[in-house]
Design an enzyme around this catalytic site. Structure first.
Site, PDB file in Angstrom:
ATOM      1  N   TRP A 363       0.828  -1.213   0.000  1.00  0.00           N
ATOM      2  CA  TRP A 363       0.000   0.000   0.000  1.00  0.00           C
ATOM      3  C   TRP A 363       0.864   1.265   0.000  1.00  0.00           C
ATOM      4  CZ3 TRP A 363      -1.398   3.080   4.744  1.00  0.00           C
ATOM      5  CH2 TRP A 363      -0.464   2.897   5.770  1.00  0.00           C
ATOM      6  N   GLU A 490       0.850  -2.461  12.382  1.00  0.00           N
ATOM      7  CA  GLU A 490       1.007  -3.924  12.378  1.00  0.00           C
ATOM      8  C   GLU A 490       1.325  -4.493  13.756  1.00  0.00           C
ATOM      9  OE1 GLU A 490       3.768  -4.911   9.288  1.00  0.00           O
ATOM     10  OE2 GLU A 490       2.300  -4.463   7.734  1.00  0.00           O
ATOM     11  N   LYS A 594       3.046   0.541  16.017  1.00  0.00           N
ATOM     12  CA  LYS A 594       4.248   0.443  15.182  1.00  0.00           C
ATOM     13  C   LYS A 594       4.401   1.684  14.309  1.00  0.00           C
ATOM     14  CE  LYS A 594       6.301  -2.486  11.591  1.00  0.00           C
ATOM     15  NZ  LYS A 594       6.007  -3.445  10.512  1.00  0.00           N
ATOM     16  N   GLN A 595       3.279   2.120  13.732  1.00  0.00           N
ATOM     17  CA  GLN A 595       3.324   3.213  12.767  1.00  0.00           C
ATOM     18  C   GLN A 595       1.985   3.923  12.746  1.00  0.00           C
ATOM     19  OE1 GLN A 595       3.486  -0.264  10.025  1.00  0.00           O
ATOM     20  NE2 GLN A 595       2.986   1.314   8.525  1.00  0.00           N
TER      21      GLN A 595
END
Ligand code: BGC
Length: 784
Positions: A363, A490, A594-595
């Site tokens: 993505w 994630e 995580k992000q």
């Protein structure tokens, strides 16, 4: 090299130069010095082939298939993986000086520098080398992977004696199946492939040679061919041979003290799943004939012209931080290299700069790379969307396989088939489908490309909308829920109602309905009925967006804010990235990010949040986000700027832009982080420029961080070119071409015509400080 000469990258606005020889850095500089046009990629290895870090020549879409083993198999797991192949290397030019092979591990590098020139689009090298027996020569080389002749690589290689006449032998090679050592447990590294290429044909005559191969399992075919011009030709003895995995032109020449040997090498690549090997050999032969006819000077001239055009529409100027200026141009240069000539093939996460992530596209393309391309080089954005369109049948088949309607695009892939064998951070990241839809809608709004809308775009919107309807459901309270999905973060998996996914799906459904209304004939062709469009609208209207009233923040997904907190204080710095040191089950059940996920939702669906919610959510998630992915810093930069943390936004911009130059994730050897590089543009334009394309209007909210005195950028918008100049006190908008248009500046609507518009920048709203997990704050740029 004298001891006191500074090593490392030199800071300069339009180039990246590395002075000095540092053999330990080779694997890194091979990535940063990689050349590519999106079709072919060549790592920045030395011409002489050794010493080397990780040699690599990649062809977009050329992969080998390999089995994906499972300890416990399950229904619908992909059976095959795909790995990008290091193909026939055409960059090799070995040199023997009075019988001594030029190898920089031996003898002395008296002078050595390499320069990636962002305007010329070439990699230059100057090396003065003294052989172990004391002979001195100067090597000057320049190479390009052509933006204008996409099948071509050209190298100009010159040797001059520095201490009297010399006997030289040059061997120019095409070499397949170079052995590559790889020993690591890092899942982000490519699977090792031994001898992936099987020889089909080899031929040589005059100065030209061709090797043709196919892959064992995926059955793709390729041909590589080289041709040469040698000056002075009269003095040179040339011999050419080709067999199996090696073709070699050998040139022997005795050079006088003031002589110079110049070799121009042209390399052409062709590959296909359909065409026969003889057809591919003919194709590369023709490409070479054209290259020799065109010649080095013209190829180099066209390369520069292509880039002149690119820079005129895409350059971002920054005053006040010269290293950042360089980093931004480095970033733009590599993104254009990744995306310029992909032409209906994917843009991989590493571009074509290394084998990391097996060469897969994610993505990253739609959400990070395509915004930049859409507003600077829209044709390249369209081509990348064409890749998705061309793989729509596979995406439909995948949806059917999993019992769903519409299309289900792969989480990671080269050819469009799902290659992720890990469900929780693979297919379950269904948001990729809304990301494709988002990029499609963005491209259509920015370009008004009706033809693309009718032929491909609406179908992409419709098929992804259909997926959401089958994946979600209206519960007893009427809310539309999308359960069991993984959002961008994630470190949480298989959650219910991920806010990012739901908001993106909502937009997907609305856009699909809107375009079907606007293009009824296309809607009919796609069998969209009034009832179906009504279902899309109803699902969008009732989409569940969880909110934690007690904390006054949006949980990233249902229940997230009830999870235990991660023990940040007890996590040593060397245990990051956490995915390499802790079991996933534990990461999944903690409040740990995580992000950017919810923070990304606030950027791309800013309309769904109030300013107060944005500020509160930003502070909450800032304290949980560890940035174990390079896709995070740029998004945090955008939202930090929107809620007023200008210094923090600046630190995040620097982190995104310098990810590869400073090797912040310690894995640049496997290739560059293209999404983060594109994210540096995003941080400037959407962050400090506050640019939001709301479809029916384009808004800006420019504001500089304390250290910078100016940021300027250009955008191609709805057939116009707009330039935005941000100063400390005011921003100036220029219409560089096209008809007048309405824009919004900090909430004020205005009309931009031929005369520049100066608009004042309002004062910052009051803000409360935010904090990151201990040890995970970005490097404070003001302290450097
Ligand atoms: C990130 C993904 C990303 C992938 C490829 C992972 O570490 O979590 O969001 O798509 O890298 O860049």
């Amino acid at each position: 090299m004298s001891e006191d000469e500074e090593k490392g990258y030199e800071i300069a606005p339009w180039r990246l130069r590395w002075r000095g020889l540092d053999l330990h850095e080779l694997h890194r500089t091979e990535s940063t010095f990689a050349l590519s046009n999106g079709h072919i990629g060549m790592r920045g290895t030395f011409e002489e082939g050794e010493p080397r870090g990780l040699p690599g020549t990649y062809l977009n879409g050329f992969y080998e298939r390999r089995p994906l083993p499972y300890a416990e198999a399950g229904y619908g797991y992909p059976e095959d993986g795909q790995t990008v192949v290091n193909v026939t290397d055409g960059s090799i030019i070995r040199l023997l000086v009075d019988d001594e092979p030029l190898d920089m591990r031996y003898g002395t590098a008296l002078f050595h520098e390499r320069t990636l020139d962002f305007r010329a689009g070439t990699l230059r090298r100057v090396t003065e080398w003294e052989s172990p027996t004391g002979r001195r020569v100067r090597i000057t080389s320049e190479r390009l992977v052509s933006f204008t002749s996409r099948a071509l690589v050209a190298i100009r290689y010159e040797v001059e004696p520095l201490d009297g006449e010399v006997e030289l032998v040059v061997q120019s090679d095409l070499l397949a199946n170079e052995p590559i050592e790889s020993a690591t447990k890092d899942p982000r590294v490519a699977a090792a492939l031994d001898d992936p290429l099987v020889a089909d044909a080899a031929s040589a005559s005059d100065m030209r040679a061709t090797l043709a191969h196919h892959t064992r399992s995926s059955g793709l075919r390729m041909a590589a061919a080289m041709d040469h011009q040698v000056e002075p030709l009269e003095a040179a003895q040339c011999r050419i041979q080709a067999e199996g995995d090696l073709a070699r032109l050998t040139i022997a020449v005795d050079l006088p003290a003031d002589g110079k040997l110049r070799l121009t090498k042209y390399v052409a690549y062709g590959w296909s799943a359909q065409r026969s090997s003889p057809a591919l050999q003919a194709q590369v032969d023709a490409a070479l004939a054209q290259a020799v006819e065109t010649g080095w000077d013209t190829l180099a001239h066209r390369q520069r012209e292509f880039l002149d055009h690119f820079w005129s529409v895409a350059d971002v100027e920054i005053d006040g931080d010269t290293e950042l200026q360089q980093a931004i141009r480095f970033a733009l240069f590599h993104v254009i290299q990744a995306g310029a000539r992909g032409e209906t093939r994917a843009i991989p996460a590493k571009g074509l700069t290394g084998p990391g992530y097996d060469g897969h596209a994610f993505w990253d393309t739609e959400m990070f790379v395509l915004p930049l391309l859409t507003y600077t080089l829209p044709d390249a954005a369209r081509d990348a969307l064409m890749w998705r369109y061309r793989t729509l049948d596979k995406a439909r088949a995948r949806a059917r396989q999993l019992g769903q309607a519409g299309a289900m695009f792969p989480w990671r892939s080269i050819n469009g088939d799902e290659c992720s064998g890990y469900w929780p951070a693979g297919t379950a990241a269904f948001h990729v489908n809304a990301d494709v839809a988002n990029a499609t809608a963005r491209y259509l709004a920015a370009t008004d490309d009706e033809q693309f809308a009718e032929e491909c775009g609406i179908e992409l919107l419709v098929e992804t909308a259909r997926l959401w309807i089958s994946l979600g459901h209206h519960d007893a309270h009427g809310e539309f829920r999308i359960d069991g999905v993984t959002g961008p973060d994630e470190y949480s998996a298989i959650t219910d109602n991920n806010v990012y996914t739901n908001l993106m799906a909502q937009q997907n459904l609305i856009e699909a309905a809107r375009y079907c209304e606007r293009y009824p004939a296309v809607a009919r062709y796609l069998d969209v009925t009034e009832e179906e469009a009504a279902r899309w609208r109803a699902a969008a209207e009732h989409m569940r967006i969880p909110y934690d009233e007690a904390l006054g923040v949006h949980p990233q997904s249902d229940g997230f804010t009830h999870h235990a907190e991660w023990d940040f204080a007890g996590t040593p710095a060397e245990n990051y990235p956490l995915l390499l040191h802790y079991p996933y089950f534990d990461l999944y059940r903690k409040q740990l990010v995580k992000q950017a996920d919810l923070v990304l939702a606030m950027y791309v669906r800013g309309d769904a949040f109030s300013y107060e919610q944005k500020a509160a959510n930003f502070a909450y998630y800032e304290a949980l986000t560890v940035r174990d992915s390079s896709l995070s810093a740029c998004v945090q930069a955008v939202m930090a700027a929107e809620v007023g943390h200008m210094e923090l936004a600046y630190d995040y911009l620097a982190e995104a832009a310098l990810t590869d130059l400073h090797d912040l994730h310690d894995n640049v050897r496997n290739g560059l982080h293209i999404a983060s590089l594109a994210g540096a543009w995003m941080a400037c334009v959407a962050g400090f420029g506050g640019m939001r394309d709301c479809g029916d209007r384009v808004e800006f909210a420019p504001r500089l961080p304390p250290r910078l005195t100016r940021i300027s950028f250009n955008l191609r918008l709805r057939g116009r070119e707009v330039r935005v100049d941000i100063g400390k006190e005011e921003a100036t908008y220029h219409l560089r071409s096209g008809a007048p248009m309405r824009l919004v500046h900090h909430g004020t609507d205005f009309k931009l015509g031929a005369a520049p518009e100066r608009m004042p920048i309002p004062d910052l709203p009051p803000i409360s400080p935010v904090r990151q997990p201990p040890g995970r704050a970005p490097i404070a740029r003001s302290e450097l």
